[in-house]
Design a protein around this motif. Structure first.
Motif, short mmCIF file in Angstrom:
data_model
loop_
_atom_site.label_atom_id
_atom_site.label_comp_id
_atom_site.label_asym_id
_atom_site.label_seq_id
_atom_site.Cartn_x
_atom_site.Cartn_y
_atom_site.Cartn_z
N ASP A 157 14.77 64.70 85.40
CA ASP A 157 16.17 64.84 85.58
C ASP A 157 16.67 63.97 86.58
OD1 ASP A 157 16.76 66.73 82.83
OD2 ASP A 157 17.44 68.06 84.17
N ILE A 158 16.10 64.28 87.70
CA ILE A 158 16.34 63.75 88.94
C ILE A 158 15.80 62.01 89.33
CG2 ILE A 158 15.61 63.80 91.02
CD1 ILE A 158 16.42 66.12 91.50
N ASP A 159 14.00 62.78 88.35
CA ASP A 159 13.21 60.90 88.80
C ASP A 159 13.86 60.18 87.50
OD1 ASP A 159 12.27 62.35 90.49
OD2 ASP A 159 10.26 62.69 88.73
N ARG A 160 14.05 60.34 86.14
CA ARG A 160 14.61 59.82 84.71
C ARG A 160 15.84 59.58 84.90
NH1 ARG A 160 9.33 61.69 81.68
NH2 ARG A 160 8.13 61.89 82.79
N GLY A 161 16.79 60.81 84.98
CA GLY A 161 17.54 60.52 84.03
C GLY A 161 18.10 61.74 83.81
N PHE A 162 19.51 63.21 83.40
CA PHE A 162 19.62 63.60 82.60
C PHE A 162 19.48 63.66 81.28
CE2 PHE A 162 21.99 66.08 79.54
CZ PHE A 162 22.07 67.44 79.95
N VAL A 163 18.46 64.31 80.26
CA VAL A 163 18.22 63.88 78.79
C VAL A 163 19.15 64.51 78.44
CG1 VAL A 163 16.55 64.42 77.03
CG2 VAL A 163 15.69 64.07 79.28
N ASN A 164 20.23 63.99 77.20
CA ASN A 164 21.29 64.65 76.17
C ASN A 164 20.74 64.67 74.97
OD1 ASN A 164 23.45 65.63 75.59
ND2 ASN A 164 24.72 64.67 76.95
N VAL A 165 21.57 64.97 73.91
CA VAL A 165 21.26 64.36 72.60
C VAL A 165 20.65 64.05 72.30
CG1 VAL A 165 22.47 65.21 70.72
CG2 VAL A 165 22.93 66.94 71.91
N PRO A 166 21.44 62.62 72.44
CA PRO A 166 21.00 61.06 71.79
C PRO A 166 19.47 60.83 71.84
CG PRO A 166 23.18 60.86 72.38
CD PRO A 166 22.62 62.26 72.99
N GLU A 167 18.76 61.26 73.48
CA GLU A 167 17.81 61.49 73.77
C GLU A 167 16.46 62.17 73.14
OE1 GLU A 167 20.11 59.51 76.10
OE2 GLU A 167 20.66 61.38 75.90
N TYR A 169 17.43 64.07 70.85
CA TYR A 169 16.98 63.55 69.27
C TYR A 169 17.45 61.99 68.83
CZ TYR A 169 16.60 68.73 69.35
OH TYR A 169 16.18 69.95 69.03
N PRO A 170 16.48 61.21 68.57
CA PRO A 170 17.13 59.62 68.54
C PRO A 170 17.60 59.31 67.41
CG PRO A 170 14.43 59.68 68.99
CD PRO A 170 15.25 61.61 69.57
N ASN A 171 16.60 60.20 66.51
CA ASN A 171 16.59 59.64 64.84
C ASN A 171 18.39 60.94 64.32
OD1 ASN A 171 15.10 58.20 64.79
ND2 ASN A 171 13.69 59.49 64.52
N ALA A 172 19.14 61.17 64.75
CA ALA A 172 19.72 61.87 64.38
C ALA A 172 21.02 61.31 64.13
CB ALA A 172 20.05 63.51 65.69
N VAL A 173 21.42 61.77 63.35
CA VAL A 173 23.24 61.29 62.99
C VAL A 173 23.41 62.20 63.61
CG1 VAL A 173 24.69 59.57 61.14
CG2 VAL A 173 21.94 59.27 61.41
N SER A 174 25.25 61.90 63.80
CA SER A 174 26.55 62.73 64.40
C SER A 174 27.80 62.13 64.27
CB SER A 174 26.35 63.81 65.55
OG SER A 174 26.59 63.18 66.78
N ASP A 175 29.34 62.62 63.61
CA ASP A 175 30.61 61.97 64.14
C ASP A 175 30.45 62.46 65.56
OD1 ASP A 175 30.72 62.29 61.52
OD2 ASP A 175 31.00 63.73 61.05
N ASP A 176 31.65 60.82 65.53
CA ASP A 176 31.70 61.16 66.79
C ASP A 176 32.76 62.16 67.48
OD1 ASP A 176 33.05 59.74 69.17
OD2 ASP A 176 34.84 59.27 68.70
#
Length: 326
Positions: A157-167, A169-176
């Protein structure tokens, strides 16, 4: 022959015990010791950088190989994939530093997804004021412990940035999601829960425990660290000010205490109690102690007063016995 009355002898013994207790308290020595492997935190020859676990200064620190085994004390039992960790320690009179090194063929830096487990490492010490050696598995009610745990995902998280849901699960689709910027819908972050933070200052968590099932995040987080993976090995640095309050273990030059270690291998599914652990080893903090503060001076005043009382009592006993013989 000069005789000393039982009452006077008892007083002398009590004074001696009080003197010993005061000395142990002042020096932060513990009556119990592992009497096994000894790790020396020698005085550093130069500055110890907090962002470089493989800095040249660590070449001067003596490496000690600590054997590890699976955790078989509490459920879930198991782990043990890492068989040993090499530890070095240094101090500069103000801070104490530890570097852990172990072989790991994979770099596991995520615990975001349900199927992911991170690499991690921890150092454990008897908490401040503990007089008996605690259990190496989280201590016990009368033997609290202070634990520093480095987590590879926090490091990422410190070296590369916080990993969130889009990172994750890059192929997941969700509503806004209309409330993604409101703290009300992120209660963990709003409450300051370390596990929920997206901007981290350190990859190391400071914890306290008083037995299995009592592990708790400490109120203060004074431990710094840095971990890097290269050539199939983890090199992890821990650092903290030697002075500490509360349950956090204090350190000082000339002190001997105890230390234990744990390592988790995420690739084999290790987490929580599934880990590789060590027994307590001796830790010697080398160097010359600084001038004592007021609290230390007060303790030593009582020590010297006790010595004076004992010798005056013995002198009085001899004088009284001499008069009786006449």
């Amino acid at each position: 022959m000069t005789r000393v009355s039982p009452r006077l002898a008892g007083l002398a013994l009590l004074a001696g015990v009080l003197i010993l207790a005061a000395a142990l308290t002042q020096l932060d020595l513990r009556l119990a010791s592992s009497q096994a492997v000894t790790l020396a935190a020698k005085e550093a020859d130069g500055d110890v950088p907090l962002d470089d676990p493989v800095a040249r200064v660590w070449d001067s620190a003596e490496p000690v190989e600590i054997p590890l085994s699976a955790q078989n004390v509490a459920t879930p039992q198991g782990g043990g994939s890492i068989r040993a960790v090499t530890v070095r320690a240094l101090n500069d009179g103000e801070r104490i530093f530890f570097r852990l090194e172990w072989a790991d063929a994979t770099q596991d830096v995520s615990a975001f997804a349900a199927e992911d487990f991170r690499d991690a490492a921890a150092i454990q010490f008897p908490a401040s004021g503990v007089a008996t050696l605690p259990s190496f598995c989280m201590g016990q009610a009368d033997g609290r412990v202070n634990i520093w745990q480095w987590k590879a995902d926090w490091q990422a998280d410190i070296d590369r940035g916080f990993v969130n849901v889009p990172e994750a699960y890059p192929n997941a689709v969700s509503d806004d999601y209309p409330f993604k910027d409101e703290d009300l819908f992120y209660p963990g972050r709003a409450a300051g829960n370390l596990l929920s933070q997206t901007e981290r200052k350190t990859p190391v968590e400071n914890l306290v425990a008083a037995g299995i099932g009592t592990l708790t995040t400490a109120e203060e987080q004074p431990v710094a660290g840095k971990g890097i993976w290269q050539n199939g090995k983890w090199y992890v640095l821990f650092a903290r000010e030697m002075k500490a309050g509360g349950d956090y273990t204090p350190f000082k030059p000339g002190q001997t205490t105890n230390v234990a270690f744990a390592v988790w291998d995420g690739a084999t599914g290790e987490r929580d109690g599934l880990k590789s652990v060590s027994q307590f080893a001796d830790l010697k903090v080398e160097g010359v102690a600084r001038a004592e503060g007021k609290s230390g001076a007060v303790v030593w005043v009582f020590v010297m007063a006790g010595v004076v009382i004992v010798f005056m009592g013995m002198a009085y006993a001899r004088l009284r016995a001499g008069h009786q013989e006449q």
